[in-house]
Write an enzyme that holds these catalytic residues in place. Sequence first.
Site, PDB file in Angstrom:
ATOM      1  N   HIS A   1      83.875  51.352  39.546  1.00 35.78           N
ATOM      2  CA  HIS A   1      84.137  52.237  38.515  1.00 35.78           C
ATOM      3  C   HIS A   1      83.678  53.496  37.688  1.00 35.78           C
ATOM      4  O   HIS A   1      83.964  54.298  38.143  1.00 35.78           O
ATOM      5  CB  HIS A   1      84.214  51.530  36.882  1.00 35.78           C
TER       6      HIS A   1
ATOM      7  N   HIS B   1      77.673  45.889  33.863  1.00 29.81           N
ATOM      8  CA  HIS B   1      76.576  46.501  35.320  1.00 29.81           C
ATOM      9  C   HIS B   1      75.127  46.721  34.682  1.00 29.81           C
ATOM     10  O   HIS B   1      75.270  46.663  32.885  1.00 29.81           O
ATOM     11  CB  HIS B   1      77.376  47.505  35.354  1.00 29.81           C
TER      12      HIS B   1
END
Length: 270
Positions: free
Chosen positions: A193, A235
Amino acid sequence: MMPSPRTTRATVGNSTSSATTSNGKFEFSSLVNSRTPLSDSPSARLRASESPVRRKDSLTSQQVLPEEDCMKLNPSFLGIAFRSLLAIDLWLSKRFGVCAEEHCSWGSARPLMKLIEVSGHGIPWIAGTLYCLYKSDSLAAQEVVLNLLFALILDLILVGLVKGAVKRRRPTHNRMDMFATFSVDKYSFPSGHATRAAMVSRFLLNHLVLAIPVRVLLMLWAVIVGFSRVMLGRHNITDVAFGFLMGYMQYSLVEYLWLSPSTVPALFSL
């Protein structure tokens, strides 16, 4: 008259038996020990194995470490610094994962973070780009949209290769309820992303004429997408930071490999 050999042996045998009879087992065992070598006696071997010199040699041989273990016991400065930064990264990522679960401090904002997650996903961007390419009526617009599609596909390939090579697991506090994941998405480094947000924002800022408020919103969107990955627990911070850097560099690669009617006439003839 000299005694015969039989008489002499009998006399010796009688004296031995008398000595054994008169003194008991003590004299017999001493006689046997006198005839048995010290090294062949079980008690002597036991005492020799328990001697301080033998014990010291065995301890010394056991304490000899292989070269790999010696290197681990004496790590370099770079190794210590890397492990320290990794520990700080994991700690900060867990502290900022405030939307990882509903019971977290910012758990009520989790649906909003997941909506931002979908806005940076590759499938909506590729589908939207294909639709714009179908609706484009000018060659210049088709060229820009086609290169955006090429950039999105290139991003998927490069991120998948890096994730498969590094194989860094996602944070332990992450919940695997992501939108449209693939096999390589079980790894976290780098953030796809973040790479996509950085590359797309730079691409649109350079090839579209946008008003200043729209340009500011586009840059804010890229930052929010990256930061939402940490808040959702998807993440670590280093995954997002490297993703931004990788996405920024990917745009330079797209510019270098720019598709135009002169370079790829077959695509534009379609």
